[in-house]
Design an enzyme around this catalytic site. Structure first.
Site, PDB file in Angstrom:
ATOM      1  N   HIS A 196       0.851  -1.449  -0.174  1.00  0.00           N
ATOM      2  CA  HIS A 196       0.203  -0.088   0.261  1.00  0.00           C
ATOM      3  C   HIS A 196       1.044   1.169   0.005  1.00  0.00           C
ATOM      4  O   HIS A 196       2.233   1.355  -0.586  1.00  0.00           O
ATOM      5  CB  HIS A 196      -1.168  -0.193   1.323  1.00  0.00           C
TER       6      HIS A 196
ATOM      7  N   HIS B  81      -2.333  -2.211  -9.559  1.00  0.00           N
ATOM      8  CA  HIS B  81      -3.034  -1.790  -8.240  1.00  0.00           C
ATOM      9  C   HIS B  81      -4.244  -2.602  -8.497  1.00  0.00           C
ATOM     10  O   HIS B  81      -5.058  -3.142  -9.973  1.00  0.00           O
ATOM     11  CB  HIS B  81      -3.475   0.060  -8.841  1.00  0.00           C
TER      12      HIS B  81
ATOM     13  N   ASP C 114       2.351   5.526  -6.433  1.00  0.00           N
ATOM     14  CA  ASP C 114       4.134   6.399  -5.679  1.00  0.00           C
ATOM     15  C   ASP C 114       4.731   5.877  -6.087  1.00  0.00           C
ATOM     16  O   ASP C 114       6.052   6.169  -5.825  1.00  0.00           O
ATOM     17  CB  ASP C 114       3.510   4.180  -4.520  1.00  0.00           C
TER      18      ASP C 114
HETATM   19  N1  ACO Z   1       5.274  -6.216 -10.487  1.00  0.00           N
HETATM   20  C1  ACO Z   1       4.384  -7.476 -11.152  1.00  0.00           C
HETATM   21  N2  ACO Z   1       4.007  -7.893 -10.961  1.00  0.00           N
HETATM   22  C2  ACO Z   1       2.872  -7.697 -10.819  1.00  0.00           C
HETATM   23  C3  ACO Z   1       3.188  -6.762  -9.869  1.00  0.00           C
HETATM   24  C4  ACO Z   1       4.142  -5.498  -9.707  1.00  0.00           C
HETATM   25  N3  ACO Z   1       4.533  -4.003  -9.472  1.00  0.00           N
HETATM   26  N4  ACO Z   1       1.928  -6.071  -9.534  1.00  0.00           N
HETATM   27  C5  ACO Z   1       0.646  -7.155  -9.605  1.00  0.00           C
HETATM   28  N5  ACO Z   1       1.795  -7.900 -10.323  1.00  0.00           N
HETATM   29  C6  ACO Z   1       1.581  -9.198 -11.003  1.00  0.00           C
HETATM   30  C7  ACO Z   1       1.201 -10.374  -9.925  1.00  0.00           C
HETATM   31  O1  ACO Z   1       2.121 -10.937  -9.955  1.00  0.00           O
HETATM   32  C8  ACO Z   1      -0.356 -11.213 -11.022  1.00  0.00           C
HETATM   33  O2  ACO Z   1       0.531 -11.802 -11.793  1.00  0.00           O
HETATM   34  P1  ACO Z   1      -0.263 -13.484 -11.897  1.00  0.00           P
HETATM   35  O3  ACO Z   1      -1.682 -13.087 -12.271  1.00  0.00           O
HETATM   36  O4  ACO Z   1       0.211 -13.832 -13.204  1.00  0.00           O
HETATM   37  O5  ACO Z   1       0.208 -14.084 -10.827  1.00  0.00           O
HETATM   38  C9  ACO Z   1      -0.874 -10.525 -11.383  1.00  0.00           C
HETATM   39  O6  ACO Z   1       0.268  -9.256 -11.525  1.00  0.00           O
HETATM   40  C10 ACO Z   1      -2.246  -9.894 -10.537  1.00  0.00           C
HETATM   41  O7  ACO Z   1      -1.661  -9.234  -9.410  1.00  0.00           O
HETATM   42  P2  ACO Z   1      -2.564  -9.415  -8.059  1.00  0.00           P
HETATM   43  O8  ACO Z   1      -1.475  -9.920  -6.953  1.00  0.00           O
HETATM   44  O9  ACO Z   1      -3.711 -10.174  -7.896  1.00  0.00           O
HETATM   45  O10 ACO Z   1      -2.729  -7.896  -8.277  1.00  0.00           O
HETATM   46  P3  ACO Z   1      -3.295  -7.225  -6.697  1.00  0.00           P
HETATM   47  O11 ACO Z   1      -4.757  -6.453  -7.024  1.00  0.00           O
HETATM   48  O12 ACO Z   1      -4.223  -8.167  -5.045  1.00  0.00           O
HETATM   49  O13 ACO Z   1      -2.698  -5.929  -5.988  1.00  0.00           O
HETATM   50  C11 ACO Z   1      -0.705  -4.262  -6.139  1.00  0.00           C
HETATM   51  C12 ACO Z   1      -2.368  -5.569  -6.267  1.00  0.00           C
HETATM   52  C13 ACO Z   1      -0.942  -4.927  -4.159  1.00  0.00           C
HETATM   53  C14 ACO Z   1      -1.079  -3.044  -5.865  1.00  0.00           C
HETATM   54  C15 ACO Z   1       0.378  -4.893  -6.724  1.00  0.00           C
HETATM   55  O14 ACO Z   1      -0.037  -4.428  -7.388  1.00  0.00           O
HETATM   56  C16 ACO Z   1       1.947  -5.161  -5.791  1.00  0.00           C
HETATM   57  O15 ACO Z   1       1.398  -5.306  -5.202  1.00  0.00           O
HETATM   58  N6  ACO Z   1       2.017  -3.712  -6.443  1.00  0.00           N
HETATM   59  C17 ACO Z   1       3.278  -3.390  -5.814  1.00  0.00           C
HETATM   60  C18 ACO Z   1       3.570  -2.218  -4.218  1.00  0.00           C
HETATM   61  C19 ACO Z   1       2.380  -1.169  -4.775  1.00  0.00           C
HETATM   62  O16 ACO Z   1       2.845  -0.136  -5.719  1.00  0.00           O
HETATM   63  N7  ACO Z   1       1.789  -0.979  -4.268  1.00  0.00           N
HETATM   64  C20 ACO Z   1       0.986   0.488  -4.224  1.00  0.00           C
HETATM   65  C21 ACO Z   1      -0.242   0.756  -4.672  1.00  0.00           C
HETATM   66  S1  ACO Z   1      -1.153   2.526  -4.731  1.00  0.00           S
HETATM   67  C22 ACO Z   1      -1.603   2.292  -2.960  1.00  0.00           C
HETATM   68  O17 ACO Z   1      -1.575   1.730  -2.353  1.00  0.00           O
HETATM   69  C23 ACO Z   1      -1.197   3.647  -2.868  1.00  0.00           C
END
Ligand code: ACO
Length: 382
Positions: free
Chosen positions: A226, A265, A319
């Site tokens: 987050h 996201h 972010d």
């Molecule tokens: N880098 C690489 N791969 C990613 C990323 C990333 N940043 N985000 C998602 N994916 C991939 C996952 O590995 C998954 O791949 P798969 O289908 O092959 O397994 C797919 O995208 C879906 O990912 P989920 O985990 O289901 O997405 P979710 O909606 O649960 O997570 C989150 C959202 C937590 C923001 C995620 O994108 C992440 O971890 N991002 C990096 C951390 C980040 O930047 N957080 C800030 C978000 S904005 C905020 O909160 C202010």
């Protein structure tokens, strides 16, 4: 009544679950649009300021002149924190993360709050304003103590955004930086049912108090999935070090199924509109400061990530570019997430205030997948 052991709809991470009705903000994740009370975020970033947008989120409309003046006066009046808290900040271990400090101090502020035994709407509005006024002071004081610097006390002549910059750096910002600080705070102020807002609402729904709700929200925001991602983005840029290293670093990280911080996201499957605005400011500030190293690395990361993951709807989020801006402004990286919290407290409190008007305790269920009909074995026979 049967135990819940399957055959029901289950959404991991509550994806797609609608848990409230709100008129505060809305996100169009497919188009990459965000509105606060119906106004596009781009318009607010261009034309508004922290105080005006806070009023909009809390009370539903843009303020008239006297309403805005009253809010500004209230925010200025409550900036200082009790001496007891200043002593706590001085005594806290210097390696404590400012998000832990913020969470702890907000809890303590609850003990000093003049409305502490009042959970009425009026008292909760006053608490929302006081918390919003006090949080920058906590973060800035502790950040300066951590860096071995003298405390810079709030300056009542400065706006909320200017004063935050002033307390962190000791310098009054020029017009351009003042505008940038307002933009940063506006863009981070609110974002619907995100994890930290939901955490605040869950606590509020038990009819607990506003300070407990905000402590929960700060705890939720801190995590790297987050708001904690902004700090990690700068660490990643530093680890990569050069534009040439970007491609192998990112490809290797993706091969190892590592997450690239500042990307992806739950709701946006398009470019986050907040990231688009912050990217422009980051580019401009980098050019003006003559320090383009970090923005060049970041833009290369974006290029590689969109090429590799764009089809899956993974784009930069809020972010990704904020850390570059904070770094150029001279803020230490451990205050990046606290700055997020300083802005988001408006959204957290606005949602708590709204939800409490038609409160119902949040109480979801879980599917039980443990054993059934297990015999109780006395301790000497186990
Ligand atoms: N880098 C690489 N791969 C990613 C990323 C990333 N940043 N985000 C998602 N994916 C991939 C996952 O590995 C998954 O791949 P798969 O289908 O092959 O397994 C797919 O995208 C879906 O990912 P989920 O985990 O289901 O997405 P979710 O909606 O649960 O997570 C989150 C959202 C937590 C923001 C995620 O994108 C992440 O971890 N991002 C990096 C951390 C980040 O930047 N957080 C800030 C978000 S904005 C905020 O909160 C202010």
């Amino acid at each position: 009544m049967a135990f819940l052991t399957g055959e029901v709809t289950y959404s991991r991470g509550l994806e797609g679950v609608v848990a409230a009705i709100t008129s505060i903000a809305a996100i169009d994740g497919e188009e990459g649009k965000l509105i606060y009370r119906g106004i596009p975020i781009e318009l607010l970033a261009e034309k508004s300021n922290f105080e005006e947008t806070a009023y909009l989120l809390w009370f539903g409309d843009l303020p008239k002149k006297d309403e805005l003046e009253n809010l500004k006066r209230d925010l200025v009046e409550h900036r200082e924190i009790p001496q007891f808290l200043v002593d706590c900040l001085k005594g806290a271990p210097k390696d404590t993360h400012p998000m832990e400090i913020l969470r702890t101090c907000v809890s303590m502020l609850g003990c000093f709050d003049p409305d502490k035994n009042d959970n009425s709407r009026g008292a909760n509005i006053r608490k929302s304003i006081r918390l919003t006024a006090q949080m920058p002071t906590i973060v800035a004081y502790y950040s300066r103590l951590r860096r071995g610097l003298e405390l810079v006390h709030p300056d009542p002549k400065l706006s909320h955004a200017q004063n935050l910059y002033y307390m962190l750096t000791g310098e009054v910002p020029n017009e351009e930086i003042s505008k940038l600080m307002d933009v940063i705070l506006i863009l981070h102020m609110e974002h619907g049912m995100n994890a930290s807002t939901f955490a605040a609402m869950v606590v509020a729904s038990t009819l607990s108090d506003m300070h407990s709700s905000i402590c929960a929200a700060i705890g939720a925001l801190r995590g790297p999935l987050h708001g904690g991602a902004n700090e990690r983005v700068l660490e990643m840029l530093q680890e990569i070090g050069t534009v040439e290293n970007v491609e192998p670093y990112i490809l290797n990280a993706l091969k190892e199924h590592r997450r690239i911080m500042g990307f992806g996201h739950r709701v946006y499957k398009a470019y986050d509109p907040r990231a688009r605005i912050l990217k422009e400011y980051a580019e401009r500030l980098s050019r003006e400061k003559g320090d383009t190293k970090w923005i060049e690395i970041a833009e290369k990361i974006e290029e590689v990530m969109i090429r590799e993951k764009g089809k899956k709807g993974i784009f930069p989020n809020v972010d990704f570019y904020s850390g570059i801006i904070y770094n150029l402004l001279g803020f230490p990286k451990e205050v990046f997430t606290p700055i997020f919290a300083i802005a988001r407290v408006v959204g957290w409190t606005a949602h708590v205030l709204e939800y409490l008007q038609a409160n119902r305790i949040f109480r979801p269920r879980a599917i039980y997948n443990g054993p059934l009909d297990v015999e109780y074995i006395p301790i000497d026979k186990r």
